[in-house]
Design a protein around this motif. Structure first.
Motif, PDB file in Angstrom:
ATOM      1  N   GLY A 322      -3.644  -8.658  -3.150  1.00 37.12           N
ATOM      2  CA  GLY A 322      -2.921  -8.400  -1.842  1.00 37.12           C
ATOM      3  C   GLY A 322      -3.743  -8.111  -0.568  1.00 37.12           C
ATOM      4  O   GLY A 322      -3.593  -8.560   0.368  1.00 37.12           O
ATOM      5  N   LEU A 323      -5.122  -7.360  -0.937  1.00 34.06           N
ATOM      6  CA  LEU A 323      -6.247  -7.197   0.094  1.00 34.06           C
ATOM      7  C   LEU A 323      -6.240  -8.627   0.721  1.00 34.06           C
ATOM      8  O   LEU A 323      -6.711  -8.765   1.996  1.00 34.06           O
ATOM      9  N   THR A 324      -6.871  -9.652  -0.059  1.00 30.47           N
ATOM     10  CA  THR A 324      -7.303 -10.868   0.067  1.00 30.47           C
ATOM     11  C   THR A 324      -6.127 -11.727   0.954  1.00 30.47           C
ATOM     12  O   THR A 324      -6.535 -12.135   2.083  1.00 30.47           O
ATOM     13  N   ILE A 325      -4.912 -11.558   0.757  1.00 24.64           N
ATOM     14  CA  ILE A 325      -4.099 -12.101   1.512  1.00 24.64           C
ATOM     15  C   ILE A 325      -3.715 -11.428   2.827  1.00 24.64           C
ATOM     16  O   ILE A 325      -3.651 -11.883   3.961  1.00 24.64           O
ATOM     17  N   THR A 326      -3.821  -9.933   2.865  1.00 21.47           N
ATOM     18  CA  THR A 326      -3.695  -9.271   4.202  1.00 21.47           C
ATOM     19  C   THR A 326      -4.984  -9.580   5.033  1.00 21.47           C
ATOM     20  O   THR A 326      -4.656  -9.996   6.332  1.00 21.47           O
ATOM     21  N   VAL A 327      -6.013  -9.608   4.530  1.00 20.95           N
ATOM     22  CA  VAL A 327      -7.184  -9.775   5.478  1.00 20.95           C
ATOM     23  C   VAL A 327      -7.278 -11.237   6.076  1.00 20.95           C
ATOM     24  O   VAL A 327      -7.330 -11.322   7.274  1.00 20.95           O
ATOM     25  N   PHE A 328      -7.121 -12.377   5.060  1.00 20.19           N
ATOM     26  CA  PHE A 328      -7.218 -13.698   5.638  1.00 20.19           C
ATOM     27  C   PHE A 328      -6.061 -14.071   6.156  1.00 20.19           C
ATOM     28  O   PHE A 328      -5.744 -14.930   7.138  1.00 20.19           O
ATOM     29  N   VAL A 456     -17.082  -5.695   2.332  1.00 19.35           N
ATOM     30  CA  VAL A 456     -16.947  -7.111   2.439  1.00 19.35           C
ATOM     31  C   VAL A 456     -15.758  -7.520   3.328  1.00 19.35           C
ATOM     32  O   VAL A 456     -15.647  -8.379   4.115  1.00 19.35           O
ATOM     33  N   TYR A 457     -14.644  -7.113   2.653  1.00 24.68           N
ATOM     34  CA  TYR A 457     -13.330  -7.293   3.236  1.00 24.68           C
ATOM     35  C   TYR A 457     -13.321  -7.025   4.992  1.00 24.68           C
ATOM     36  O   TYR A 457     -12.774  -7.727   5.775  1.00 24.68           O
ATOM     37  N   ILE A 458     -14.015  -5.784   5.177  1.00 23.78           N
ATOM     38  CA  ILE A 458     -13.910  -5.568   6.604  1.00 23.78           C
ATOM     39  C   ILE A 458     -14.613  -6.444   7.363  1.00 23.78           C
ATOM     40  O   ILE A 458     -14.315  -6.942   8.486  1.00 23.78           O
ATOM     41  N   ILE A 459     -15.819  -6.815   6.927  1.00 21.84           N
ATOM     42  CA  ILE A 459     -16.652  -8.011   7.766  1.00 21.84           C
ATOM     43  C   ILE A 459     -15.835  -9.088   7.659  1.00 21.84           C
ATOM     44  O   ILE A 459     -15.946  -9.854   8.987  1.00 21.84           O
ATOM     45  N   SER A 460     -15.097  -9.548   6.663  1.00 19.14           N
ATOM     46  CA  SER A 460     -14.662 -10.803   6.719  1.00 19.14           C
ATOM     47  C   SER A 460     -13.454 -10.762   7.685  1.00 19.14           C
ATOM     48  O   SER A 460     -13.187 -11.753   8.479  1.00 19.14           O
ATOM     49  N   GLY A 461     -12.752  -9.719   7.628  1.00 23.26           N
ATOM     50  CA  GLY A 461     -11.659  -9.573   8.599  1.00 23.26           C
ATOM     51  C   GLY A 461     -12.201  -9.488  10.158  1.00 23.26           C
ATOM     52  O   GLY A 461     -11.551 -10.361  10.862  1.00 23.26           O
ATOM     53  N   VAL A 462     -13.160  -9.010  10.366  1.00 21.83           N
ATOM     54  CA  VAL A 462     -13.683  -8.849  11.910  1.00 21.83           C
ATOM     55  C   VAL A 462     -14.141 -10.274  12.055  1.00 21.83           C
ATOM     56  O   VAL A 462     -13.848 -10.858  13.403  1.00 21.83           O
ATOM     57  N   ILE A 463     -15.033 -11.041  11.125  1.00 26.60           N
ATOM     58  CA  ILE A 463     -15.409 -12.575  11.478  1.00 26.60           C
ATOM     59  C   ILE A 463     -14.277 -13.370  11.799  1.00 26.60           C
ATOM     60  O   ILE A 463     -14.475 -14.122  12.783  1.00 26.60           O
ATOM     61  N   THR A 464     -13.383 -13.415  10.862  1.00 27.09           N
ATOM     62  CA  THR A 464     -12.288 -14.414  11.134  1.00 27.09           C
ATOM     63  C   THR A 464     -11.417 -14.087  12.202  1.00 27.09           C
ATOM     64  O   THR A 464     -10.972 -14.983  12.515  1.00 27.09           O
ATOM     65  N   GLY A 465     -11.119 -12.764  12.499  1.00 26.13           N
ATOM     66  CA  GLY A 465     -10.575 -12.290  13.547  1.00 26.13           C
ATOM     67  C   GLY A 465     -11.134 -12.904  15.003  1.00 26.13           C
ATOM     68  O   GLY A 465     -10.510 -13.297  15.693  1.00 26.13           O
ATOM     69  N   PHE A 466     -12.307 -12.651  15.007  1.00 22.11           N
ATOM     70  CA  PHE A 466     -13.139 -13.194  16.263  1.00 22.11           C
ATOM     71  C   PHE A 466     -13.023 -14.792  16.341  1.00 22.11           C
ATOM     72  O   PHE A 466     -13.074 -15.194  17.368  1.00 22.11           O
ATOM     73  N   SER A 467     -13.201 -15.455  14.999  1.00 21.35           N
ATOM     74  CA  SER A 467     -12.954 -16.852  14.899  1.00 21.35           C
ATOM     75  C   SER A 467     -11.695 -17.536  15.861  1.00 21.35           C
ATOM     76  O   SER A 467     -11.622 -18.163  16.106  1.00 21.35           O
ATOM     77  N   GLU A 468     -10.607 -16.601  15.048  1.00 23.79           N
ATOM     78  CA  GLU A 468      -9.341 -16.931  15.786  1.00 23.79           C
ATOM     79  C   GLU A 468      -9.404 -17.108  17.067  1.00 23.79           C
ATOM     80  O   GLU A 468      -8.672 -17.822  17.676  1.00 23.79           O
TER      81      GLU A 468
END
Length: 522
Positions: A322-328, A456-468
């Motif tokens: 669920g966290l993986t789906i929410t973050v990505f 790692v989830y938080i960092i991934s969320g920030v990076i992918t959000g910035f990438s979007e």
């Protein structure tokens, strides 16, 4: 059957069901793409949404409570009384089919006959298909209680394949039939499904294999309603438990889970593919290993230890999914809709709706496992108390739904459902905490992932959000590929971290869910 054997067969059932769901969705997607060449989009929409909702609502209201009650406890019981109780699903299904059929025909808006012909026949056929499927309910429960994994896989595969073949043939030869095509295919589907179970038990009962397993039913006549001399027709303890679960099912279906059907095509794929098979299969596991209504100190301690360990790992598994789906899902909702439907979908509120649904999937994941355990252990009085609380909360939910929907439309409705799921999760967590507080086991620690993994989830969320923001989605395909690559790198880092920090969970998944596939590959 030993608890370890029950666990092994339960995980086989869950993994097989999840794989079947994936395959069926792929087949259905291909079938829809094919039929669009011959039939209108409006007609296919009526079938996939309105008529399918009628069918699923009838079977849910008619059988869900019976399944929960009759799958509880040991397989060593008076199966004659249980089978008698299960046959009550048939008249209940007839009632719901007629009642809801009239609602579908007279209260809901009827589609334009020139666009969607034969709508009335479609309603009758889908209602009748639900009734036919309920004829196989005693066979299904008996098979599920004894964990007949292969039977379920074969029956569901044959029925879906048969339905698809008939649909293709009729679409090609008689496209003018409209809803008659899907009505006949649906009736054929449930007929094949029921016949698979009937034929299996005809050949299985009385066989050396059944004798070796000490199967509690010896002949087909015993699978029909039978009177028991000097005894009641049904087990009244099971019957009252069924009534308690029925009240709960009715509330869940009518008041609190409409969103599941409304946004089905947006984001419920993982919920259906993974979470639902886990919930259904492990409900049977907990109901078999632990005895309903007994305190933890009165249970077999080896079984308590296994149940606590499995519950902890299941919570951790669905939480991480669920966290993986929410973050990505937050950073890739717009891209997914843009690829699927172009700017028409990605430019409006669609991305925000899918982002909110990604969060809702996390609540669905946790609620499915916590309620799976809770409902497997609750006694009738506890289920009744839960229903009373749920009824009171339903009024609150409806008020919140009204205000949030008025404030933010469909997004507000999904947020209201998140609130509703949160309340149900809190109730289940409270029950689980109270159940295990007199023991040394703390399965709720499964809801606490590794701090490093959270980072790692938080960092991934920030990076992918910035990438979007930088690369998606109106800057060409090269920018989209960069956005996808950033997400792939972050996802890989998340999975590697998961393997390093959640070793107990990884061992559980490999030994229970993947062991037979790994053996085949070696």
């Amino acid at each position: 059957m030993a608890s370890q054997d029950v666990l092994g067969q339960t995980t086989r059932l869950a993994s097989s069901s999840a794989l079947l769901q994936v395959l069926f969705r792929v087949v259905t997607f291909g079938l829809n793409a094919f039929t669009l060449r011959y039939l209108s989009r409006e007609l296919i929409g009526v079938v996939n949404v309105r008529l399918t909702l009628l069918y699923s609502t009838v079977v849910f209201l008619a059988r869900e409570a019976f399944r929960r009650a009759c799958l509880s406890g040991s397989t060593k019981r008076n199966w004659t009384k249980t089978i008698n109780l299960l046959w009550l699903t048939f008249p209940l299904g007839v009632f719901w089919s007629i009642f809801l059929g009239l609602v579908w025909l007279h209260l809901l808006e009827v589609p334009d006959p020139s666009v969607v012909p034969h709508y009335q026949a479609g309603v009758v056929a889908f209602g009748l298909s639900a009734i036919i499927e309920l004829l196989g309910e005693p066979f299904w429960v008996l098979a599920q209680a004894h964990l007949f994994v292969r039977l379920k896989v074969i029956a569901e595969s044959l029925s879906v394949v048969s339905k698809c073949i008939l649909t293709v043939i009729l679409v090609v030869l008689y496209p003018q039939w409209g809803l008659y095509i899907f009505s006949l295919a649906q009736l054929f589907y449930v007929s094949v499904l029921v016949m698979c179970y009937v034929i299996y038990f005809v050949t299985f009962l009385g066989s050396p294999e059944a004798t070796k397993k000490s199967f509690p039913v010896a002949r087909m006549k015993a699978l029909l309603p039978n009177l028991v001399e000097d005894e009641t027709f049904v087990n009244w303890k099971e019957a009252w438990l069924t009534w308690s679960f029925f009240k709960q099912s009715f509330l869940k279906q009518i008041l609190t889970e409409g969103v599941y059907d409304i946004v089905n095509n947006l984001g419920s794929l993982v919920a259906r593919f993974i979470f639902l098979p886990i919930e259904e299969s492990f409900y049977v596991f907990f109901a078999k290993v632990l005895e309903r209504g007994k305190k933890v100190k009165d249970q077999k301690q080896d079984d308590v230890a296994m149940a606590a360990n499995v519950l902890e790992l299941l919570l951790k598994l669905v939480l991480l999914i669920g966290l993986t789906i929410t973050v990505f899902g937050y950073a890739y909702s717009q891209l997914a809709l843009d690829i699927y439907g172009g700017s028409m979908l990605s430019a409006g509120t669609g991305p925000d709706l899918l982002r909110c649904y990604s969060l809702y999937v996390l609540f669905l994941a946790i609620n499915g496992v916590t309620e799976c355990f809770t409902f497997a252990l609750m006694c009738k009085e506890e289920v009744d108390r839960y229903n009373f609380v749920m009824l009171a909360l339903s009024f609150t939910f409806l008020c919140i739904s009204y205000f949030l929907t008025h404030w933010h439309g469909s997004i507000g409705f999904i947020l209201a459902n998140c609130f509703n799921m949160g309340i149900r999760i809190a109730h289940s967590i409270h029950y689980i905490y109270d159940y295990f507080k007199e023991s040394t086991y703390r399965p709720l620690t499964g809801l606490l992932p590794s701090p490093f993994l959270v980072l790692v989830y938080i960092i991934s969320g920030v990076i992918t959000g910035f990438s979007e923001v930088v690369f998606c989605c109106d800057k060409g395909w090269m920018a989209r590929l960069i956005h996808i690559s950033m997400g792939a790198l972050c996802f890989a880092a998340t999975i590697v971290t998961m393997f390093c920090t959640e070793t107990k969970l990884i061992h559980f998944v490999r030994s229970q869910f993947l062991s037979r596939y790994m053996k085949k590959g070696t």
